[in-house]
Design a protein around this motif. Structure first.
Motif, PDB file in Angstrom:
ATOM      1  N   HIS A 359       0.759  -1.129   0.078  1.00 53.86           N
ATOM      2  CA  HIS A 359       0.062   0.091  -0.016  1.00 53.86           C
ATOM      3  C   HIS A 359       0.914   1.131  -0.027  1.00 53.86           C
ATOM      4  O   HIS A 359       0.408   2.358  -0.702  1.00 53.86           O
ATOM      5  N   ARG A 363       0.954   3.871  -2.718  1.00 51.18           N
ATOM      6  CA  ARG A 363       0.499   5.356  -2.829  1.00 51.18           C
ATOM      7  C   ARG A 363       1.607   6.318  -3.316  1.00 51.18           C
ATOM      8  O   ARG A 363       1.313   7.185  -3.991  1.00 51.18           O
ATOM      9  N   ARG A 367       0.735   9.258  -6.153  1.00 50.04           N
ATOM     10  CA  ARG A 367       1.074  10.583  -5.954  1.00 50.04           C
ATOM     11  C   ARG A 367       2.036  11.284  -7.342  1.00 50.04           C
ATOM     12  O   ARG A 367       1.858  12.212  -7.574  1.00 50.04           O
ATOM     13  N   LEU A 383      -5.412   7.481  -4.983  1.00 44.79           N
ATOM     14  CA  LEU A 383      -4.826   7.887  -3.762  1.00 44.79           C
ATOM     15  C   LEU A 383      -5.701   8.152  -2.585  1.00 44.79           C
ATOM     16  O   LEU A 383      -5.647   7.523  -1.281  1.00 44.79           O
ATOM     17  N   CYS A 386      -6.327   4.291  -1.400  1.00 42.55           N
ATOM     18  CA  CYS A 386      -5.159   3.910  -0.706  1.00 42.55           C
ATOM     19  C   CYS A 386      -5.080   4.302   0.693  1.00 42.55           C
ATOM     20  O   CYS A 386      -4.705   3.609   1.550  1.00 42.55           O
ATOM     21  N   ASN A 387      -5.321   5.545   0.925  1.00 48.86           N
ATOM     22  CA  ASN A 387      -5.337   5.847   2.001  1.00 48.86           C
ATOM     23  C   ASN A 387      -6.437   5.575   3.153  1.00 48.86           C
ATOM     24  O   ASN A 387      -6.229   5.342   4.312  1.00 48.86           O
ATOM     25  N   ASP A 402      -2.471  11.262   6.882  1.00 46.26           N
ATOM     26  CA  ASP A 402      -3.092  10.147   5.754  1.00 46.26           C
ATOM     27  C   ASP A 402      -4.515  10.625   5.655  1.00 46.26           C
ATOM     28  O   ASP A 402      -5.038  10.490   4.253  1.00 46.26           O
TER      29      ASP A 402
END
Length: 592
Positions: A359, A363, A367, A383, A386-387, A402
């Motif tokens: 993960h 991320r 980004r 993103l 994922c967060n 996050d």
């Protein structure tokens, strides 16, 4: 010479919709009623535009729409009743706003954008025959949709309508969805076909001879699934269930039976430098008959046009009219920056490995994709997702940072791609993590509006309702999501949420099977064992409940804190106490 009136005459399909009990709703709460009416009219207008209709009058609580196609008018009416019905479930019964809908095909007079004549009046009168939430159509409409739509129709006979000279034969269209599939049937290994065209896209095979290129084949597969799922009247198996067949030998007949679909799309990719070769074939699962097969050799820059071409071929082979009516809606703008898409595809591959390290790697790639192409929504969507996953699974080393990054990314995704269900899902799942459950529920509703085959949208809707204390209303979306992804590797999440929903509704027998399955799939998660302990206790199976509680204690070194955090997501204090009480009966010594 024809008169001006004759020049304005034409045949049209007219849809008339009106709120049932509008005066009562207004008398009880004018501001709330107007606010809800505005929201529902916006939903109706969006669905009308999607089905190529034209709103020609929206006075008071009524909506009048013109269509060129009876099929599209009825589809639109069903979509409206389903979308509004799904939202009404979340309202107190007396505050639910339900529309009656009438549809007629007839001669109308056009004047200044408005329509007049018996063709319009019959549609308006037909809706008065409805029960709230129903659809009533004339025989002229019924004749046009027979054999073209699968919605059940009930003949109501000849009806005398106010101020209409002759009786009109009327039919009631059933807009309700198929009943959810029970868990036991989902696990049977053979699923019945749904009531609309159904398809599963198998993971495209990487033929490049380089395992590093797997991400490209996987990304192309997921993009095709996403595009097909935007066809409202298709049933498309979710990505996670399709990918359980990766590197696994299975016949199309077996796949069709296990997933309950009529068609299977297979293919392969070979990528080298700036060229790509893609093969694709659409197969009828039951017979193994190849509906079509094609090989494409293209520049990599043409990848997105190629995806559109494959989607068009699939839709056109399954239902040509649907292709004509919906193809523009599923299109997306081809990016100028292919570097960003390369990064996104790589990030998606790492994301689906579901480990903290992967993960984090995903991320960083998302980004970089945002930096490379700040106007592409998908980088922000991934993103945000994922967060949210990092926070939900307690993998975050900086929760506050996050959370802030994930929230801003999700909002930006929805701003850039308002019609992308995944963008709204990103907003919704981040909202769950942040405890903004009403926002999460609205995002879930919007994502399902955009893609009724969006399994993640149903999971999000179920989670939002469950944590808001609406356990009974959470059951159906969990069941529908599981049917769309019957072999999901993350099914333990769906199953233990479903188990809690049954448990909190007092349906302990129904809670047991999903709880057992969830605990078996993820014995290391305290929340899966928690659901099992709770239902075993209430079923009087004390020894088994104590064993499950002891196993929950053994399998998680952070069980107390992790379980406490999970239970705190339930906003209803009585439900939190209900869970605690059942755990204590099994010997759990938690102090939260």
């Amino acid at each position: 010479m024809p008169t001006n009136e004759a020049k304005g005459r034409h045949l049209a399909v007219v849809l008339a919709a009106d709120v049932a009990g509008y005066s009562r709703l207004m008398s009880e709460d004018e501001e709330a009623t107007l606010s809800l009416l505005t929201k529902y009219q916006e939903i109706i207008a969006g669905l009308v535009a999607e089905h190529r209709g034209r709103v020609f009058n929206m006075a008071g609580d009524g909506v009048m729409v013109e269509f060129a196609s009876a099929v599209q008018a009825v589809r639109c009416a069903v979509a409206i009743q389903r979308a509004l019905g799904r939202r009404n479930i979340d309202l107190p019964e007396r505050r639910r706003m339900m529309f009656r809908i009438g549809i007629n095909l007839g001669d109308v007079i056009a004047r200044g954008g408005d329509l007049f004549g018996d063709g319009v009046n019959i549609a308006a009168r037909l809706q008065t025959l409805d029960e709230p939430g129903d659809i009533c159509i004339s025989a002229s409409v019924h004749d046009q949709i027979v054999g073209k739509l699968s919605f059940a129709c009930e003949c109501l006979g000849e009806k005398t309508l106010k101020n209409i000279a002759r009786p009109v034969r009327a039919y009631r269209v059933r807009s309700s969805m198929e009943p959810p599939v029970p868990i036991t049937e989902l696990q049977s290994g053979s699923l019945a076909l749904p009531d609309k065209p159904s398809i599963a896209v198998m993971p495209f095979v990487n033929m490049s001879g380089d395992a590093e290129q797997d991400y490209f084949a996987d990304g192309l597969t997921e993009d095709l699934i996403t595009a097909l799922a935007k066809f409202r009247w298709f049933f498309v198996i979710a990505r996670n269930s399709s990918f359980t067949y990766k590197n696994r030998a299975a016949t199309v007949q077996q796949i069709g039976s296990e997933l309950g679909v009529r068609y299977v799309l297979e293919g392969s990719t070979r990528k080298s430098s700036d060229r790509v070769r893609v093969t694709a074939q659409l197969v009828e699962a039951e017979t193994g008959h190849h509906v079509w097969a094609e090989r494409y050799d293209r520049d990599l820059a043409e990848l997105f046009a190629l995806q559109d071409e494959i989607v068009d071929r699939v839709a056109g082979a399954i239902e040509p009219e649907m292709l004509r009516m919906e193809t523009l809606r599923v299109r997306r703008k081809a990016p100028d920056n292919l570097t960003a898409w390369e990064l996104i595809f790589r990030g998606m591959w790492h994301f689906y490995q579901f480990t903290p390290a992967e993960h984090r790697c995903a991320r960083e790639l998302f980004r970089k994709a945002i930096v490379a192409a700040p106007d592409i929504a998908e980088g922000y969507t991934w993103l945000g997702r994922c967060n949210a996953g990092t926070l939900f699974f307690r993998w975050s080393e900086n929760p506050a940072g996050d959370m802030a990054e994930g929230w801003q990314a999700a909002l930006r995704a929805a701003q850039l791609a308002e019609t992308d269900p995944y963008a709204h899902y990103a907003v919704g799942i981040m909202s769950v993590v942040m405890g903004r459950l009403h926002r999460a529920m609205e995002a879930a509703q919007r994502s399902i509006d955009l893609s009724p085959s969006f399994a993640l949208g149903y999971m999000l809707l179920g989670m939002s309702r469950l944590f808001l204390g609406r356990a009974g209303q959470a059951i159906e979306p969990f069941q529908r999501g599981l049917r769309l992804s019957p072999h999901d590797p993350l099914a333990f999440l769906w199953l233990h949420f479903l188990a809690f929903a049954h448990f909190l509704t007092g349906e302990y027998e129904e809670s047991l099977q999903p709880a057992l399955n969830a605990a078996a799939k993820r014995p290391d998660l305290p929340s899966t064992h928690c659901a099992l302990v709770c239902c075993l206790v209430e079923l009087g199976r004390q020894r088994e409940a104590e064993q499950a509680a002891a196993e929950m204690q053994r399998n998680s070194s952070e069980g107390q804190e992790e379980l406490g955090e999970f239970v705190s997501r339930f906003v209803n204090p009585e439900q939190r106490e209900q869970i605690r009480t059942s755990l204590r009966k099994a010997g759990w010594q938690g102090n939260w």
